[in-house]
Design a protein around this motif. Structure first.
Motif, PDB file in Angstrom:
ATOM      1  N   LYS A  87       0.976  -1.088   0.007  1.00 14.59           N
ATOM      2  CA  LYS A  87      -0.008   0.023  -0.142  1.00 14.59           C
ATOM      3  C   LYS A  87       0.877   1.166  -0.050  1.00 14.59           C
ATOM      4  O   LYS A  87       1.790   1.357   0.926  1.00 14.59           O
ATOM      5  CB  LYS A  87      -0.986   0.229   1.248  1.00 14.59           C
ATOM      6  CG  LYS A  87      -1.958  -1.141   1.328  1.00 14.59           C
ATOM      7  CD  LYS A  87      -3.032  -0.812   0.171  1.00 14.59           C
ATOM      8  CE  LYS A  87      -4.352  -2.012   0.223  1.00 14.59           C
ATOM      9  NZ  LYS A  87      -5.300  -1.843  -1.079  1.00 14.59           N
ATOM     10  N   PRO A  89      -0.196   4.751  -1.346  1.00 16.74           N
ATOM     11  CA  PRO A  89      -1.243   5.666  -1.957  1.00 16.74           C
ATOM     12  C   PRO A  89      -0.766   7.223  -2.075  1.00 16.74           C
ATOM     13  O   PRO A  89      -1.561   8.148  -1.818  1.00 16.74           O
ATOM     14  CB  PRO A  89      -2.286   5.572  -0.766  1.00 16.74           C
ATOM     15  CG  PRO A  89      -1.658   5.562   0.282  1.00 16.74           C
ATOM     16  CD  PRO A  89      -0.675   4.601   0.051  1.00 16.74           C
ATOM     17  N   THR A  91       1.061   9.547  -5.595  1.00 19.63           N
ATOM     18  CA  THR A  91       1.149   9.586  -6.933  1.00 19.63           C
ATOM     19  C   THR A  91       2.357   9.184  -7.497  1.00 19.63           C
ATOM     20  O   THR A  91       3.515   9.006  -6.705  1.00 19.63           O
ATOM     21  CB  THR A  91       0.847  11.036  -7.576  1.00 19.63           C
ATOM     22  OG1 THR A  91       1.927  11.925  -7.286  1.00 19.63           O
ATOM     23  CG2 THR A  91      -0.348  11.619  -7.038  1.00 19.63           C
ATOM     24  N   LEU A 128       1.842   8.218 -16.537  1.00 27.13           N
ATOM     25  CA  LEU A 128       1.625   7.886 -15.140  1.00 27.13           C
ATOM     26  C   LEU A 128       1.850   8.709 -14.123  1.00 27.13           C
ATOM     27  O   LEU A 128       1.506   8.366 -12.896  1.00 27.13           O
ATOM     28  CB  LEU A 128       2.432   6.406 -15.059  1.00 27.13           C
ATOM     29  CG  LEU A 128       2.254   5.265 -16.120  1.00 27.13           C
ATOM     30  CD1 LEU A 128       3.273   4.263 -15.608  1.00 27.13           C
ATOM     31  CD2 LEU A 128       0.729   4.986 -16.255  1.00 27.13           C
ATOM     32  N   ARG A 131      -0.806   9.107 -11.599  1.00 27.84           N
ATOM     33  CA  ARG A 131      -1.635   7.984 -11.168  1.00 27.84           C
ATOM     34  C   ARG A 131      -1.296   7.563  -9.604  1.00 27.84           C
ATOM     35  O   ARG A 131       0.122   7.707  -9.458  1.00 27.84           O
ATOM     36  CB  ARG A 131      -1.248   6.594 -12.238  1.00 27.84           C
ATOM     37  CG  ARG A 131      -1.987   6.966 -13.563  1.00 27.84           C
ATOM     38  CD  ARG A 131      -3.248   6.066 -13.585  1.00 27.84           C
ATOM     39  NE  ARG A 131      -3.186   4.859 -13.168  1.00 27.84           N
ATOM     40  CZ  ARG A 131      -2.763   3.820 -13.953  1.00 27.84           C
ATOM     41  NH1 ARG A 131      -2.525   4.115 -15.399  1.00 27.84           N
ATOM     42  NH2 ARG A 131      -2.733   2.494 -13.659  1.00 27.84           N
ATOM     43  N   SER A 132      -2.163   6.911  -9.207  1.00 24.00           N
ATOM     44  CA  SER A 132      -1.575   6.330  -7.636  1.00 24.00           C
ATOM     45  C   SER A 132      -0.571   5.177  -8.006  1.00 24.00           C
ATOM     46  O   SER A 132      -0.759   4.476  -8.801  1.00 24.00           O
ATOM     47  CB  SER A 132      -2.814   5.921  -7.025  1.00 24.00           C
ATOM     48  OG  SER A 132      -2.474   5.216  -5.776  1.00 24.00           O
ATOM     49  N   ASP A 134      -0.388   2.544  -6.267  1.00 24.21           N
ATOM     50  CA  ASP A 134      -1.096   1.358  -6.030  1.00 24.21           C
ATOM     51  C   ASP A 134      -1.782   0.852  -7.174  1.00 24.21           C
ATOM     52  O   ASP A 134      -1.952  -0.404  -7.143  1.00 24.21           O
ATOM     53  CB  ASP A 134      -2.274   1.703  -4.982  1.00 24.21           C
ATOM     54  CG  ASP A 134      -1.613   1.907  -3.359  1.00 24.21           C
ATOM     55  OD1 ASP A 134      -0.325   1.537  -3.330  1.00 24.21           O
ATOM     56  OD2 ASP A 134      -2.257   2.403  -2.623  1.00 24.21           O
ATOM     57  N   GLU A 135      -2.055   1.714  -8.172  1.00 23.81           N
ATOM     58  CA  GLU A 135      -2.866   1.250  -9.328  1.00 23.81           C
ATOM     59  C   GLU A 135      -2.008   0.685 -10.493  1.00 23.81           C
ATOM     60  O   GLU A 135      -2.731   0.104 -11.278  1.00 23.81           O
ATOM     61  CB  GLU A 135      -3.624   2.437  -9.808  1.00 23.81           C
ATOM     62  CG  GLU A 135      -4.800   3.161  -8.787  1.00 23.81           C
ATOM     63  CD  GLU A 135      -5.261   4.423  -9.465  1.00 23.81           C
ATOM     64  OE1 GLU A 135      -4.860   4.922 -10.425  1.00 23.81           O
ATOM     65  OE2 GLU A 135      -6.069   4.950  -8.876  1.00 23.81           O
ATOM     66  N   LEU A 136      -0.643   0.452 -10.385  1.00 22.43           N
ATOM     67  CA  LEU A 136       0.126   0.251 -11.430  1.00 22.43           C
ATOM     68  C   LEU A 136       0.360  -1.144 -11.243  1.00 22.43           C
ATOM     69  O   LEU A 136       0.255  -1.956 -10.326  1.00 22.43           O
ATOM     70  CB  LEU A 136       1.410   1.023 -11.270  1.00 22.43           C
ATOM     71  CG  LEU A 136       1.580   2.506 -11.086  1.00 22.43           C
ATOM     72  CD1 LEU A 136       2.994   2.865 -11.042  1.00 22.43           C
ATOM     73  CD2 LEU A 136       0.799   2.973 -12.435  1.00 22.43           C
ATOM     74  N   SER A 137       0.622  -1.640 -12.517  1.00 26.03           N
ATOM     75  CA  SER A 137       0.933  -3.088 -12.543  1.00 26.03           C
ATOM     76  C   SER A 137       2.548  -3.586 -11.994  1.00 26.03           C
ATOM     77  O   SER A 137       3.088  -2.203 -11.747  1.00 26.03           O
ATOM     78  CB  SER A 137       1.150  -3.506 -14.333  1.00 26.03           C
ATOM     79  OG  SER A 137       2.287  -2.799 -14.869  1.00 26.03           O
ATOM     80  N   GLU A 140       5.018  -1.674 -14.287  1.00 24.38           N
ATOM     81  CA  GLU A 140       5.190  -0.236 -13.928  1.00 24.38           C
ATOM     82  C   GLU A 140       5.651   0.079 -12.606  1.00 24.38           C
ATOM     83  O   GLU A 140       6.373   1.037 -12.633  1.00 24.38           O
ATOM     84  CB  GLU A 140       3.469   0.407 -14.252  1.00 24.38           C
ATOM     85  CG  GLU A 140       3.197   0.370 -15.683  1.00 24.38           C
ATOM     86  CD  GLU A 140       1.606   0.293 -15.704  1.00 24.38           C
ATOM     87  OE1 GLU A 140       1.315   0.812 -16.721  1.00 24.38           O
ATOM     88  OE2 GLU A 140       1.099   0.152 -14.743  1.00 24.38           O
ATOM     89  N   LYS A 141       5.235  -0.577 -11.620  1.00 22.66           N
ATOM     90  CA  LYS A 141       5.672  -0.345 -10.288  1.00 22.66           C
ATOM     91  C   LYS A 141       7.373  -0.250 -10.297  1.00 22.66           C
ATOM     92  O   LYS A 141       8.000   0.549  -9.578  1.00 22.66           O
ATOM     93  CB  LYS A 141       5.155  -1.350  -9.225  1.00 22.66           C
ATOM     94  CG  LYS A 141       3.731  -0.855  -8.860  1.00 22.66           C
ATOM     95  CD  LYS A 141       3.306  -1.766  -7.836  1.00 22.66           C
ATOM     96  CE  LYS A 141       1.769  -1.678  -7.307  1.00 22.66           C
ATOM     97  NZ  LYS A 141       1.326  -2.388  -6.310  1.00 22.66           N
TER      98      LYS A 141
END
Length: 255
Positions: A87, A89, A91, A128, A131-132, A134-137, A140-141
């Motif tokens: 987690k 959260p 950007t 990206l 984007r948060s 947390d929402e990435l693949s 991407e992370k």
């Protein structure tokens, strides 16, 4: 130059590292390989002072790492651990901006923001930015965490399993990014790796650990041999050459 001399570390009664000697010059990529429990991650953690060695010295550009202030160490060494936080959260932009923490006193400067913006552009992460995390693949992370480490502007980059849980395309993309940064900026990188073929393909030198001790150290062609892999991993392999890099094909376990 990063130099390690006679490094020992113990987990209770287990010798995790014993008598490790290592020298790394800027502009080099060194992969640390070995079976589970060989001491790869522990060695990286000793360098960034997550754990304290029982014995030995770590010199970073001639300075004793054990005596460096945390912020000074962070300016010299960037570290990307094996697992990202479950987690997180904030950007993508702010995640990468965290890499500038060693330089920020009160608030980010114009230079800090420019460094982050340039990295997002060069690493194809612009879309990206808001984007948060947390929402990435997974792929991407990993790219964002690489960008955060690059944002520190360190002379030495440490990566613990940078390609774990990534598909083949993202594995190549991440390794090419690391290699590109080393060549472009003249920094050095140490990678703890399980994938012997990626290690062979992208490394200048390979350090093979076994039970906390150095088994061998040298260029991929000299380290990635049938005999070494049989002794350390207990696996029979064949080795082919691909663009002058050893390519390992496992055949069977040795009982």
């Amino acid at each position: 130059m990063l130099r390690i001399h006679e490094l020992n570390f113990r987990y209770k009664n287990i010798n995790a590292l014993e008598g490790v000697d290592l020298q790394l010059n800027k502009g080099e990529i060194l992969s640390i390989v070995g079976p589970n429990g060989a001491g790869k991650t522990t060695l990286l953690k000793c360098i960034v002072r997550i754990v304290k060695p029982e014995k030995g010295t770590i010199l970073i550009d001639g300075k004793d790492a054990s005596e460096m202030k945390r912020l000074d160490l962070a300016r010299c060494v960037g570290y990307v651990p094996q697992s990202s936080p479950s987690k997180f959260p904030i950007t993508v932009f702010d995640t990468v901006l965290m890499g500038r923490r060693p330089y920020i006193t009160w608030k980010p400067s114009k230079k800090d923001l420019e460094v982050v913006a340039d990295l997002l552009m060069s690493m194809d992460l612009e879309d990206l930015a808001l984007r948060s995390f947390d929402e990435l693949s997974g792929g991407e992370k990993q790219k964002v965490l690489l960008a955060r480490a690059f944002a520190q502007g360190p002379n030495y980059l440490l990566f613990d399993e940078p390609t774990s849980n990534l598909d083949l395309r993202h594995q190549m993309e991440v390794m090419e990014m690391i290699s590109g940064m080393v060549r472009e900026k003249g920094v050095a990188a140490i990678l703890a790796m399980h994938d012997l073929n990626l290690a062979s393909r992208f490394s200048d030198r390979i350090l093979m650990l076994n039970a906390g001790k150095i088994f061998c150290n040298g260029e991929p062609l000299h380290v990635m041999t049938v005999e070494n892999i049989r002794s350390v991993y207990g696996v029979e392999v064949t080795i082919n050459l691909s663009d002058c890099h050893p390519y390992i094909v496992p055949i069977r376990q040795i009982n």
